[in-house]
Every structure is written in C-alpha cells, then in structure tokens.
Scaffold this motif. Structure first.
Motif, mmCIF file in Angstrom:
data_model
loop_
_atom_site.group_PDB
_atom_site.id
_atom_site.type_symbol
_atom_site.label_atom_id
_atom_site.label_comp_id
_atom_site.label_asym_id
_atom_site.label_seq_id
_atom_site.Cartn_x
_atom_site.Cartn_y
_atom_site.Cartn_z
ATOM 1 N N ARG A 249 0.482 -0.958 0.123
ATOM 2 C CA ARG A 249 0.059 -0.191 -0.495
ATOM 3 C C ARG A 249 0.995 1.659 -0.167
ATOM 4 O O ARG A 249 0.472 2.401 -0.925
ATOM 5 N N TYR A 250 2.217 1.509 0.681
ATOM 6 C CA TYR A 250 2.890 2.336 0.744
ATOM 7 C C TYR A 250 3.828 2.523 -0.885
ATOM 8 O O TYR A 250 4.086 3.593 -0.938
ATOM 9 N N LEU A 251 4.099 1.543 -1.017
ATOM 10 C CA LEU A 251 5.167 1.442 -2.238
ATOM 11 C C LEU A 251 3.626 2.385 -3.392
ATOM 12 O O LEU A 251 4.294 3.349 -3.912
ATOM 13 N N ALA A 252 3.026 1.680 -3.409
ATOM 14 C CA ALA A 252 1.077 1.814 -4.443
ATOM 15 C C ALA A 252 1.570 3.989 -3.878
ATOM 16 O O ALA A 252 1.162 4.582 -4.954
ATOM 17 N N ILE A 253 1.277 4.204 -3.227
ATOM 18 C CA ILE A 253 1.043 5.500 -3.013
ATOM 19 C C ILE A 253 2.768 6.606 -3.089
ATOM 20 O O ILE A 253 2.355 7.397 -3.780
ATOM 21 N N GLY A 254 3.418 5.294 -3.010
ATOM 22 C CA GLY A 254 4.878 6.273 -3.178
ATOM 23 C C GLY A 254 4.856 6.532 -4.514
ATOM 24 O O GLY A 254 5.128 7.299 -5.412
ATOM 25 N N ASN A 255 4.669 4.986 -5.048
ATOM 26 C CA ASN A 255 4.843 5.615 -6.562
ATOM 27 C C ASN A 255 3.851 6.712 -7.597
ATOM 28 O O ASN A 255 3.475 7.544 -8.264
ATOM 29 N N HIS A 256 2.564 6.776 -7.056
ATOM 30 C CA HIS A 256 1.158 8.158 -6.958
ATOM 31 C C HIS A 256 2.180 8.934 -7.016
ATOM 32 O O HIS A 256 1.725 10.217 -7.987
ATOM 33 N N LEU A 257 2.390 9.367 -5.989
ATOM 34 C CA LEU A 257 2.981 10.475 -5.449
ATOM 35 C C LEU A 257 4.130 11.530 -6.372
ATOM 36 O O LEU A 257 4.625 12.229 -7.284
ATOM 37 N N LEU A 258 5.482 9.523 -7.266
ATOM 38 C CA LEU A 258 6.291 9.883 -7.787
ATOM 39 C C LEU A 258 6.005 10.420 -8.921
ATOM 40 O O LEU A 258 6.589 10.690 -9.945
ATOM 41 N N ASP A 259 4.877 9.700 -9.580
ATOM 42 C CA ASP A 259 4.163 9.873 -11.201
ATOM 43 C C ASP A 259 3.926 11.370 -11.352
ATOM 44 O O ASP A 259 3.862 11.685 -11.682
ATOM 45 N N TYR A 260 3.246 12.112 -9.853
ATOM 46 C CA TYR A 260 2.657 12.996 -10.114
ATOM 47 C C TYR A 260 4.154 14.233 -10.645
ATOM 48 O O TYR A 260 4.039 15.025 -10.822
#
Length: 385
Positions: A249-260
C-alpha cells in the motif's frame, strides 16, 4: 543498480571536495545555506533542523577519504546535538538519525544507540492520541518560520518524524514504532494526498477529537498549492515505509506521488519550488527551482536501488533513479567548464523559503547532503544503519 557510472564518481569526488570547503568556511558553526553570488555561508549555532545532515556529511567524507579528523569531528558534533534531545521538535528524527543512529552503525559504540533510541521514543511520544498524527511540535526549529504546535501536522512528517521509527523498530522489534508510524502514514494518505497525487502542506487538528480544522500552506504559493519539497518528503517517506515494512500500500502511494512529480517535471527534471505556483503559467523561467527537493527523492531511490533483493513491484520507482540523478547533476558545478567561476561541487538552485525570498536561489546544506548520501549508497552498494 550494478554499475556506478564515471560521471557519478566525478560528482561524488566534487561533493567530497565541497564538504571540505564548507567545513573550512563554517568552522565550529553549522552550515545552512550559501549565497552563490558571494560564496558566503550563513551558519547557525545549533544546527537548526539539519544539524544531523552535516554530521553525516563529515562522516561519509571521512570514510571515503580516510581522513580521521572528519570522523572524529562527526562524533564530536553528535555529542553537541545531545543537548537538543528534549526539544519538542519533529526534526529530532532527522537530527538524531543522521547523527546518533549512523554513528552507532559506524562505530558500534552503545552510547550512540542509547541516544538514538531515546530520540526515537521522544519523537514517538509526540503523536496526537486521537488520530495518530505526528505534529511539528511546540519548539520546532526552522529558521525563517515561526509556526509551532502539537495540533499542527505537515506533509513532511512522514519522513523526519518516522525515520527513527524504522531504525528503532529494526533495532528493538518493538511494535509500538511500526504501529505508530502506520497510524500517521494512513492519516497522511487520507488527509494530505489528493486524487491526482499532489499534496497539501499543513492541517490543524482538534487534538481531542482528531478532526480536521483547516488546511493551509507555510512555504508554498497558496493554500491549495503543492510545495515541491513537501511532495519530496511524501514520496521519500512512503517509499521508506515500504522499505521498512514491505507493505505494498505504501509503495503504491509513493509511486502515485512520484507519478505526479514526473508528470510535472519529466523524467530528469528538477521541480519548481511549488508545482502549482500561478507564475508557472506566465513566465516559467522566472520561477525558482528546488534542487534540494529533487535530492530528497533521489536519496530514497538510491537507498532502494542497493537493497540486496528488490521486489519487482519497486522497480517502477528505482528505474527512475538514473535520469533523475543525472538531471540533478546538471545543477552541480562546474556547469560550464570554460566559464563557471563557482568552486567544484556546488549544488545550485536550491529554494528554501520562496514566500519570504529567503535563500530561494541558494546552495542548501541538506540538498548537498542528500545528493552526497545517494552517491555514497550507489558507490558502496549499501546503506549503513
């Protein structure tokens, strides 16, 4: 990442040289930021929020060069920070992780472990009981800002407030560190991370009920903006949480933030100081960049890249390291060998506080530190902790 590129070695050598120059300029004070036009360092007497970063800079350069004087000074400065253990300040996480915890890893001396654990418990005790949020504290130390309180939480806190949680959890196995960190991470994901992957900077909470009262900015362009260094702490904080817990879950959030982030800058771009500064649509070239924000992200990606075994799900993030690192190095002097008058190893275009026009186009010690840390990890193939 198996190959340490020659251009990265050149950058690492330049940064080591620069740390020695900064040490000469700062003397017994603590370096903070440098005006690139005058070359003069602004220093503090106590390290402010980033004293631990300077300790680790000295330790790394001492290790890489074999200079015992630097190793001794890093240990001595760690002792100088001890007096700030009881300061009610979120940045105790950074202050004592990059000093005491790293000193323990390097020397094995138990006094440093004891100091780092004391700091970890002190920071963990700051949590708002009603919702688990980690506040900035009543004595938070950041030059040029005057905000404080146990009711105020910022997007940054998933990094400085939690970095000792991960270390202490690994050292002791005490679930209080992991559980407390999870409460704050989940609160931040709910209240600070927007659907598009951008973030807001500050929220005040009712400490009795845990309910949100208002959101706003301190260092961003406006209350609905996305301050890029805050975004960088969020990216690094969630990816670090994944590293510590293996929770995807935290990897997904980190990647979402990095995508932005990547969507705003491109694969190799250094971010503007605020991703939603209205001036970006008018005269983008006049808007300050923040290399220190990019360095925060690069440091965490480098940590992940040297893990002994990297989960395939994390490669989306680490695949972005090389272009981001190379883009950041475009701001490391010499920019143009024929005409650049700066010393070697100056990381230009750091923006500390654009609303107050304070060190907004400067060399920032934490930017230098995070870039140095990243290159050190990649060079040695490890993170000591």
């Amino acid at each position: 990442m198996s190959k340490f590129e020659p251009r990265w070695q050149t950058a690492l050598d330049s940064l080591c040289e620069r740390v020695l120059q900064i040490r000469d300029a700062a003397g017994q004070a603590w370096p903070y930021h440098c005006d690139p036009t005058t070359g003069e360092w602004d220093t503090t007497d106590d390290g402010d929020w980033c004293g631990g970063h300077w300790v680790e800079c000295l330790r790394i350069v001492g290790e890489l060069t074999g200079d015992r004087r630097l190793l001794d000074e890093s240990a001595e400065r760690t002792e100088r920070l001890r007096r700030y253990l009881e300061r009610d300040d979120m940045f105790r996480g950074h202050r004592f992780y990059y000093s005491a915890a790293r000193q323990f890893a390097w020397t094995g001396e138990s006094k440093y472990r004891t100091l780092a654990l004391a700091a970890a418990w002190a920071v963990r005790s700051m949590a708002i009981p009603s919702n688990g949020g980690m506040p900035i504290g009543t004595q938070v130390q950041v030059r040029s800002t005057q905000l404080s309180g146990r009711d105020k939480v910022c997007v940054d806190n998933v990094h400085p407030n939690l970095i000792l949680d991960w270390w202490a959890y690994k050292q002791t196995g005490d679930e209080a560190f992991a559980q407390g960190a999870r409460r704050h991470l989940d609160l931040t994901a709910r209240d600070f991370v927007l659907a598009d992957g951008s973030t807001i900077e500050f929220i005040d909470y009712d400490v009795a009920t845990g309910q949100k009262l208002r959101h706003y900015t301190l260092l961003g362009a406006h209350d609905e903006s996305c301050w890029s260094r805050g975004q960088s702490w969020a990216v690094a904080g969630y990816l670090r949480a994944w590293e510590a817990l293996g929770d995807e879950r935290y990897l997904a959030i980190g990647n979402h933030l990095l995508d932005y982030w990547i969507g705003q800058t491109g694969e190799s771009g250094v971010p503007p100081w605020d991703f939603k500064d209205p001036a970006l649509g008018q005269d983008r070239a006049s808007v300050p960049l923040d290399t220190s924000a990019a360095a925060v992200v690069v440091e965490q990606l480098a940590r992940m890249a040297v893990l002994p075994s990297l989960h395939p799900a994390a490669r989306t993030a680490t695949d972005r390291l090389a272009p981001m690192l190379d883009g950041l190095l475009e701001h490391l002097t010499p920019i143009n060998k024929a005409s650049d008058k700066h010393p070697r190893g100056v990381l230009l275009n750091g923006c500390f506080n654009q609303p107050k026009k304070y060190a907004n186009r400067s060399e920032l010690i934490w930017g230098t530190a995070y870039l140095l840390f990243a290159l050190y990890y990649l060079k040695t193939g490890r993170v000591i902790e």
